[in-house]
Design a protein around this motif. Sequence first.
Motif, short mmCIF file in Angstrom:
data_model
loop_
_atom_site.label_atom_id
_atom_site.label_comp_id
_atom_site.label_asym_id
_atom_site.label_seq_id
_atom_site.Cartn_x
_atom_site.Cartn_y
_atom_site.Cartn_z
N SER A 186 33.31 8.65 -50.15
CA SER A 186 32.04 8.33 -49.50
C SER A 186 31.56 6.93 -49.88
CB SER A 186 30.98 9.36 -49.92
OG SER A 186 29.69 8.96 -49.48
N VAL A 187 30.98 6.26 -48.90
CA VAL A 187 30.44 4.92 -49.17
C VAL A 187 29.30 4.98 -50.18
CG1 VAL A 187 31.11 4.00 -46.92
CG2 VAL A 187 28.87 5.08 -47.20
N TRP A 188 28.72 6.18 -50.32
CA TRP A 188 27.62 6.34 -51.26
C TRP A 188 28.09 6.71 -52.66
CZ3 TRP A 188 23.56 4.19 -49.42
CH2 TRP A 188 23.30 4.23 -48.06
N PHE A 189 29.40 6.93 -52.80
CA PHE A 189 29.96 7.23 -54.12
C PHE A 189 30.25 5.91 -54.84
CE2 PHE A 189 33.59 8.40 -56.93
CZ PHE A 189 32.89 9.27 -57.76
N ALA A 193 20.68 19.13 -48.81
CA ALA A 193 22.09 19.01 -48.46
C ALA A 193 22.24 18.70 -46.99
CB ALA A 193 22.84 20.29 -48.80
N ILE A 194 22.99 17.66 -46.67
CA ILE A 194 23.27 17.38 -45.27
C ILE A 194 24.28 18.41 -44.76
CG2 ILE A 194 22.83 14.91 -45.48
CD1 ILE A 194 25.88 14.50 -45.60
N THR A 195 24.35 18.57 -43.46
CA THR A 195 25.28 19.53 -42.87
C THR A 195 26.58 18.82 -42.52
OG1 THR A 195 24.34 19.11 -40.68
CG2 THR A 195 23.46 20.98 -41.92
N ASN A 196 27.19 18.22 -43.54
CA ASN A 196 28.42 17.49 -43.29
C ASN A 196 29.28 17.49 -44.54
OD1 ASN A 196 30.30 15.83 -41.91
ND2 ASN A 196 28.62 14.86 -40.79
N PHE A 197 30.33 16.69 -44.53
CA PHE A 197 31.34 16.73 -45.58
C PHE A 197 31.53 15.34 -46.18
CE2 PHE A 197 31.86 19.90 -42.41
CZ PHE A 197 32.15 21.05 -43.10
N GLN A 201 20.98 10.27 -50.07
CA GLN A 201 21.72 10.00 -48.84
C GLN A 201 22.54 11.21 -48.40
OE1 GLN A 201 21.26 7.28 -47.07
NE2 GLN A 201 19.84 6.51 -48.62
N CYS A 202 22.98 12.02 -49.36
CA CYS A 202 23.75 13.23 -49.04
C CYS A 202 22.94 14.50 -49.29
CB CYS A 202 25.03 13.28 -49.86
SG CYS A 202 26.19 11.94 -49.50
N HIS A 203 22.03 14.44 -50.25
CA HIS A 203 21.23 15.61 -50.60
C HIS A 203 19.81 15.44 -50.08
CE1 HIS A 203 24.38 17.41 -53.03
NE2 HIS A 203 24.62 16.21 -53.51
#
Length: 450
Positions: A390-393, A307-311, A299-301
């Motif tokens: 993050s909601v994904w954490f 890697a997404i272009t975000n934080f 979801q983030c990688h």
Amino acid sequence: MKIINLMIRFLVIIAIILFVIISDIGWASAQDNPDSNTISYLSARLKQLVKFAAPGNLGLNYFILPNSSDLSSIPADPHNPLTPEKVNLGKLLFHETALSINPINPKHWQQSSCASCHFAEAGFRSNLAQALGVGGLGWNKSRHRDAEVYSVEIDKQNILTPSVLNSAYQKVMLWNGRAGVTGPNANEPLIQEFDVNRFKLDGLETQAIDAMTVHKLGTAAIAIIPEYQKLFAQAFPDRPYVAAEVEDLKRVGLAIAAYERTLLANQAPFQRWLKGDETAMSAQELRGGIVFFSSSCVQCHTRANLAITNFRSVGFADHPQDFSGLNLGRGVITKRASDDFKFKVPQLYNLADSSPYGHGASFNTLREVVEYFNRAQPQKLEALYAGNLSVWFRPLNLTQQQVDDLTAFLETGLRDPNLMRYVPEGLPSGLCFPNNDPVSRKQLNCDWIN
């Protein structure tokens, strides 16, 4: 009609159950008997997951890194078009210790380069919790501060140095993303006005130009070298010379950024697998890839550099050398509480070449990172209390076997074994590189040059 619909739903459920049972049998076999049939099975399963993770109909191509010589396929800033001549010049300048001519202490004159903190053997990271440029002594993990000078005379980093590998896919640079005016910063008026963004370029170009001043570099010494005059004329025909002028600092940054865009881990086993070589990864690496793409990791990688272009905020601890107080990350520059403790999502290739990990250097091994995400218990409780995690954490609930497999995928499946192809054989200045201090020269067997 209702009865028919119920029957169809019943059959679909039965089919799903059978698929899961068959998949589990195949998975168990894949762990116990890693033969060619097993590899084919694992490869097919991973391929299905990778395609599902790609948007639209992009499929495997979404994750493929282009060849470094295919400049037209590499993301670039339109204000800094890529050319072979510019990339070649940037390759030399990135490693050129002759640029280091403005140290606070004269004893450190011409002793460091961009590659002092971003060298190939470390996956274009530094291999230290605190990277050292000007004022550092020694090579690789043995690099340390010059004890004979004041701390303020040393160019030291108080946050973990990120890799510039695959940086062509980053729109903004630095952990908080303050360098660059496109991508996440396109709608950030405050960031747009930062002095670092005065040229209105992408993050990679912005950071490279700004680094010339930040890291005490200059062009006076290379301006007297005939080969550099020739190289600048080839790379920048509109200004066919180099001098000790502000405009030339900008052109050095543009050339270095062009070179950095070609630093692609396109020979990693996972990349070879994406391009059709089903034997490029081991059974364990394939299983690790399956864990990666079937979990929240992707979801983030994602994208070609993973890697997404975000934080995102995932609760990593701050760097022990950061004396500025609690590091708010992205929130420092956007001034929004909702961005507190968020940091740029890093790319994942060649991380095994160096340690530690996390913006605060709080992990020593990749396995520790995997176990951290498996537990999902933040190191920095302030990030939890801020409500910005993050909601994904969240716990991945992986078994120990899956932790082993995912670690193997990160360590070896994503490791390009030949990054030295991006390093020059020598420099026009003839100086030692990536460091030119007395200790490094001995360790790198450069003394014969002088």
